[in-house]
Design a protein around this motif. Structure first.
Motif, PDB file in Angstrom:
ATOM      1  N   ASP A 149       0.855  -1.191   0.000  1.00 29.82           N
ATOM      2  CA  ASP A 149       0.000   0.000   0.000  1.00 29.82           C
ATOM      3  C   ASP A 149       0.888   1.236   0.000  1.00 29.82           C
ATOM      4  O   ASP A 149       1.735   1.394   0.889  1.00 29.82           O
ATOM      5  CB  ASP A 149      -0.885   0.038   1.246  1.00 29.82           C
ATOM      6  N   ILE A 150       0.707   2.095  -0.987  1.00 27.01           N
ATOM      7  CA  ILE A 150       1.388   3.394  -0.993  1.00 27.01           C
ATOM      8  C   ILE A 150       0.391   4.434  -0.502  1.00 27.01           C
ATOM      9  O   ILE A 150      -0.689   4.587  -1.077  1.00 27.01           O
ATOM     10  CB  ILE A 150       1.899   3.753  -2.394  1.00 27.01           C
ATOM     11  N   ILE A 151       0.747   5.130   0.574  1.00 25.80           N
ATOM     12  CA  ILE A 151      -0.147   6.119   1.161  1.00 25.80           C
ATOM     13  C   ILE A 151       0.457   7.503   0.945  1.00 25.80           C
ATOM     14  O   ILE A 151       1.519   7.827   1.465  1.00 25.80           O
ATOM     15  CB  ILE A 151      -0.361   5.856   2.662  1.00 25.80           C
ATOM     16  N   ALA A 152      -0.245   8.311   0.133  1.00 25.00           N
ATOM     17  CA  ALA A 152       0.312   9.594  -0.306  1.00 25.00           C
ATOM     18  C   ALA A 152      -0.597  10.752   0.101  1.00 25.00           C
ATOM     19  O   ALA A 152      -1.728  10.846  -0.386  1.00 25.00           O
ATOM     20  CB  ALA A 152       0.501   9.583  -1.822  1.00 25.00           C
ATOM     21  N   PRO A 153      -0.115  11.634   0.982  1.00 23.23           N
ATOM     22  CA  PRO A 153      -0.896  12.820   1.348  1.00 23.23           C
ATOM     23  C   PRO A 153      -0.491  14.049   0.544  1.00 23.23           C
ATOM     24  O   PRO A 153       0.602  14.121  -0.006  1.00 23.23           O
ATOM     25  CB  PRO A 153      -0.516  13.014   2.826  1.00 23.23           C
ATOM     26  N   LYS A 154      -1.406  15.006   0.468  1.00 21.35           N
ATOM     27  CA  LYS A 154      -1.115  16.363  -0.022  1.00 21.35           C
ATOM     28  C   LYS A 154      -0.463  16.400  -1.399  1.00 21.35           C
ATOM     29  O   LYS A 154       0.529  17.095  -1.614  1.00 21.35           O
ATOM     30  CB  LYS A 154      -0.249  17.116   0.997  1.00 21.35           C
ATOM     31  N   LEU A 155      -1.028  15.661  -2.340  1.00 21.76           N
ATOM     32  CA  LEU A 155      -0.558  15.748  -3.720  1.00 21.76           C
ATOM     33  C   LEU A 155      -1.454  16.720  -4.484  1.00 21.76           C
ATOM     34  O   LEU A 155      -2.672  16.665  -4.361  1.00 21.76           O
ATOM     35  CB  LEU A 155      -0.592  14.376  -4.397  1.00 21.76           C
ATOM     36  N   SER A 156      -0.847  17.578  -5.285  1.00 23.81           N
ATOM     37  CA  SER A 156      -1.625  18.557  -6.049  1.00 23.81           C
ATOM     38  C   SER A 156      -2.070  17.992  -7.390  1.00 23.81           C
ATOM     39  O   SER A 156      -3.098  18.374  -7.939  1.00 23.81           O
ATOM     40  CB  SER A 156      -0.790  19.818  -6.279  1.00 23.81           C
ATOM     41  N   GLY A 157      -1.245  17.083  -7.927  1.00 21.07           N
ATOM     42  CA  GLY A 157      -1.510  16.555  -9.262  1.00 21.07           C
ATOM     43  C   GLY A 157      -0.534  17.071 -10.297  1.00 21.07           C
ATOM     44  O   GLY A 157      -0.529  16.616 -11.444  1.00 21.07           O
ATOM     45  N   HIS A 158       0.331  18.029  -9.910  1.00 22.63           N
ATOM     46  CA  HIS A 158       1.265  18.634 -10.866  1.00 22.63           C
ATOM     47  C   HIS A 158       2.730  18.443 -10.510  1.00 22.63           C
ATOM     48  O   HIS A 158       3.602  18.876 -11.255  1.00 22.63           O
ATOM     49  CB  HIS A 158       0.995  20.139 -10.985  1.00 22.63           C
ATOM     50  N   GLY A 159       3.048  17.831  -9.380  1.00 23.02           N
ATOM     51  CA  GLY A 159       4.417  17.839  -8.882  1.00 23.02           C
ATOM     52  C   GLY A 159       5.273  16.668  -9.331  1.00 23.02           C
ATOM     53  O   GLY A 159       4.832  15.748 -10.029  1.00 23.02           O
ATOM     54  N   GLY A 160       6.536  16.715  -8.866  1.00 21.09           N
ATOM     55  CA  GLY A 160       7.483  15.656  -9.192  1.00 21.09           C
ATOM     56  C   GLY A 160       7.129  14.326  -8.562  1.00 21.09           C
ATOM     57  O   GLY A 160       7.396  13.267  -9.131  1.00 21.09           O
ATOM     58  N   THR A 161       6.500  14.361  -7.377  1.00 28.51           N
ATOM     59  CA  THR A 161       6.097  13.113  -6.725  1.00 28.51           C
ATOM     60  C   THR A 161       5.087  12.361  -7.579  1.00 28.51           C
ATOM     61  O   THR A 161       5.158  11.130  -7.709  1.00 28.51           O
ATOM     62  CB  THR A 161       5.491  13.402  -5.332  1.00 28.51           C
TER      63      THR A 161
END
Length: 360
Positions: free
Chosen positions: A9-21
């Motif tokens: 499970d990858i749990i990812a908070p606070k992504l904008s949709g435009h970043g390098g992550t």
């Protein structure tokens, strides 16, 4: 065969949709080697501003985006019912929550942190929480010493870097250097006069450059943010007669529109690796960057693909002048200098790290 794969499970908070992550996640979760070895769930803790990047993710990856629920309730509910062998967490606070759920609900998953920024210089990040993770994936070799400073042994840290897709190009397809009497420079990233991106230093350096080189600088800027604030600062510096700035705004793939360029410059105070650098180098474009934490030292090989600079305008200016003196026939060598980040090597490295963790 799929039922025997280790579940992650990858749990990812606070992504904008435009970043390098998001770029890293889309490359990782569409890679055949990765998906051959693991079964992934992607848990998006916060609602996305843009979900276009998710179209590249494999259909075999279960994606769950939290659009309305309280984020803590969303996480607790998922972790309680999760059947994962490991949870890979992109935020320190979630590490603590995953540890508590594991204790109180007798879960067996391993907790792996995967932080996409320097551990320090982040006001909103309590790095002490990372000590509750079992293992750590690091995007830069510099992060090993950062983990050590907060009491985490290097044996628990696996350096995986960040991936780059190196385009297959023939000689005539490499980005051209103009050398036309102008100095052609590119900046890609969020526009911030101060703060992380530190564009004040970039323009201070460019003013010095125009004086010593007696040439006009053409700067192409790709990104959005504090455009008016930066324009006011350029006005204050009073060298518009020697500087041409083309403001392109934010676009999904600026490299589709970049053809003639001498170098890319990044004057950040800190970064999460610095994918703008690897994307430039992968196209044969040399770079100049401040020696920010973390990533620049992993990417830049002075004298070959770019130069590192200190946090002052004279150092940045001198680094740019060095790069302008590079031979014109080293495009292939520049591209080959980042082969260790190439997506196939990255995916193998990432797989090896996860498999070693799962065996421990």
């Amino acid at each position: 065969m799929g039922d025997n794969l280790k579940r992650i499970d990858i749990i990812a908070p606070k992504l904008s949709g435009h970043g390098g992550t998001e770029t890293v996640l889309s490359l990782l979760l569409s890679n055949k080697l990765i998906l051959k070895n693991f079964k992934f769930n992607l848990m998006l803790v916060d609602s996305l501003k843009s979900d276009k990047w998710l179209k590249n993710v494999s259909k075999n990856v279960l994606i769950k985006e939290n659009k309305k629920e309280n984020r803590i309730f969303f996480l607790i509910k998922h972790l309680i019912i999760s059947k994962a062998d490991a949870v890979v967490v992109l935020g320190p606070r979630i590490v603590v929550l995953a540890k508590l759920i594991r204790i109180f609900f007798n879960k067996k998953y391993r907790i792996i942190s995967w932080i996409h920024f320097t551990l320090f210089h982040q006001k909103m990040m309590n790095v002490s929480y990372l000590k509750y993770a079992d293992y750590h994936l690091a995007i830069s070799s510099q992060m090993v010493s950062q983990f050590k400073k907060i009491g985490i042994k290097k044996e628990k840290v696996y350096v995986v870097y960040n991936p780059v897709v190196i385009p297959k190009m023939k000689n005539h397809e490499f980005r051209k250097i103009k050398r036309d009497g102008f100095i052609n420079i590119c900046y890609i990233g969020r526009i911030m006069l101060d703060g992380q991106k530190n564009l004040r230093l970039l323009f201070d350096s460019l003013k010095q450059l125009t004086i010593t080189q007696k040439k006009i600088v053409v700067l192409d800027v790709w990104g959005d943010g504090e455009i008016d604030k930066v324009k006011d600062y350029i006005e204050f510096l009073d060298f518009k007669d020697r500087l041409i700035v083309n403001w392109h705004g934010w676009v999904t793939n600026p490299w589709e529109s970049i053809y003639n360029i001498d170098l890319l410059v990044l004057t950040s105070k800190f970064e999460g690796f610095g994918m703008a650098l690897t994307e430039a180098i992968s196209r044969g474009v040399p770079v100049v960057a401040t020696d920010y934490p973390v990533g620049a030292r992993d990417i830049i090989i002075p004298g070959l693909n770019g130069e590192l600079a200190s946090y002052n305008s004279t150092s940045v200016k001198n680094a740019i002048i060095k790069v302008l003196g590079y031979p014109l026939d080293t495009r292939k060598e520049i591209v080959n200098s980042i082969n260790k980040f190439e997506i196939r090597k990255y995916s193998q490295n990432f797989c090896d790290a996860l498999l070693k963790i799962m065996r421990r």
